[in-house]
Enzyme design. Sequence first.
Site, PDB file in Angstrom:
ATOM      1  N   CYS A   1     -13.677  44.499  47.762  1.00  0.00           N
ATOM      2  CA  CYS A   1     -14.808  43.963  48.539  1.00  0.00           C
ATOM      3  C   CYS A   1     -15.481  42.688  48.004  1.00  0.00           C
ATOM      4  O   CYS A   1     -15.511  41.669  48.690  1.00  0.00           O
ATOM      5  CB  CYS A   1     -15.893  45.016  48.654  1.00  0.00           C
ATOM      6  SG  CYS A   1     -15.328  46.603  49.247  1.00  0.00           S
TER       7      CYS A   1
ATOM      8  N   HIS B   1     -23.104  43.033  48.966  1.00  0.00           N
ATOM      9  CA  HIS B   1     -22.199  43.323  47.850  1.00  0.00           C
ATOM     10  C   HIS B   1     -21.883  42.118  46.966  1.00  0.00           C
ATOM     11  O   HIS B   1     -20.785  41.991  46.430  1.00  0.00           O
ATOM     12  CB  HIS B   1     -20.890  43.962  48.354  1.00  0.00           C
ATOM     13  CG  HIS B   1     -20.290  44.889  47.323  1.00  0.00           C
ATOM     14  ND1 HIS B   1     -19.075  45.504  47.481  1.00  0.00           N
ATOM     15  CD2 HIS B   1     -20.767  45.291  46.104  1.00  0.00           C
ATOM     16  CE1 HIS B   1     -18.807  46.248  46.408  1.00  0.00           C
ATOM     17  NE2 HIS B   1     -19.822  46.126  45.570  1.00  0.00           N
TER      18      HIS B   1
HETATM   19 CA   LIG Z   1     -13.695  46.616  51.247  1.00  0.00          CA
END
Ligand SMILES: [Ca+2]
Length: 452
Positions: free
Chosen positions: A89, A147
């Site tokens: 990610c 994130h």
């Molecule tokens: Ca991901």
Amino acid sequence: MKHKVNRREFIKYAAGGAAAVVIPNCSCSVVGRAKATVERPNIIVIMADDLGYGDIGCYGSKKIQTPNIDALARGGMKFTDYHSNCPVCSPTRAALLTGRYQQRCGIEGVIYAKGPTRQTGMALEEITFAEVLKKCGYATGIFGKWHLGYNVEFNPAKQGFDEFIGYVSGNVDYHSHIDGAGFEDWWKNCKKVPEEGYCTDLITKHGIDFIERHKDEPFCLYLPHEAPHSPYQGREDPPGRLSSGGKGRKAKGDEISRAYKEMVEVMDEGIGRIVETVRRLGLERRTFIFFCSDNGATKNGSNGTLSGFKGSLWEGGHRVPAVAYWPGMIKAGTITDETVLGMDLFATMASIAGAKPPAGLNLDGADLLPVLAESRKLPKRTLFWRYRKEKAVRKGPWKLLVQGDKVRLFNLEEDLGEKENLANKRPDMVKQLEDELAAWEREVSAGVELRA
Ligand SMILES: [Ca+2]
């Protein structure tokens, strides 16, 4: 990069064919919000989390129904060779946001909810597409997953987004919005503001609200969904992480595949509502919509016929679905085999907006507008991935996969499943790609000074 799309025609198109004021290319340093006009195209980037190459209808899934994403593909362009910059990610998001290899900003791995990386994040000096578009008069919003840093100092509100509602960790409980370390993780800009609702539905709701409020000015909407990342929870499933610190119920066995299907289908339903909003407000012909995933599926999803899963540099780790939709600009039903990376979106968005990135900012990504608008080929280039002990190089059909000491060579045009290692048959190609990889690694490790 130069392209032959005629901006005058482009803006007429974007304005629905009506007589339109042609806006000269915006110079970010001098044009502010006040000079912006509605003729400039809106941009919507929707990104799924851990969605695999075989997880949606238009990429061959028989199990999961995605009529709305499929409709975007039918009415626009489907990419067969689109890749996330990383098989996990945070690095993919760093590359998407900055238009450069994530190695340049030092986000090479996941920023975990637990452990020392929780204190780290993407440096504010990095220039994001949101900053460039905001300076050119775009309203900028992100609703969903960030994130790129948990601490407030790394908040999206400090990286060019006017509005942020969502979570900063890798995943939250879809109902209680508690992160993997047990902290509440639902924000409105730099403040924690709890909100009730199923994560995917909240992302859709705030996306729609943003479009409605900014319909009269150019906007850039970034919708990074949570689906179908774990925890595997449908709308009616109980929370798995409780605010009291206790553990709720976690899906097991068949429940996971049932929840996974629902999670993708609820996201698809939300994408349908976003498109319907754009259409209802008469913005369809002046809104570029792009859908993609941030890395391949885990074993709970499907990467179709590709080898490997999330976290690896086999194709299944990073070749993912991507669809672009823009009636009047992108011909309906087009399929492109161009090799494209997530980091190309920055240059593409800047091109669509007529925005110039600041002088000194060297983007690694290419402008995809000639591919989108004219189905043209991109200039030949060599592309690179690096994650943990794995490295991959792509040049035309050739892919070099380096996993520790093991070096493999594949011809993806003939062998998409990466079954036949051609390293012994083509040592010349192995050498060439190894040399290019070494040069790239030297270059990105020296890349920090290229920051604007
Ligand atoms: Ca991901």
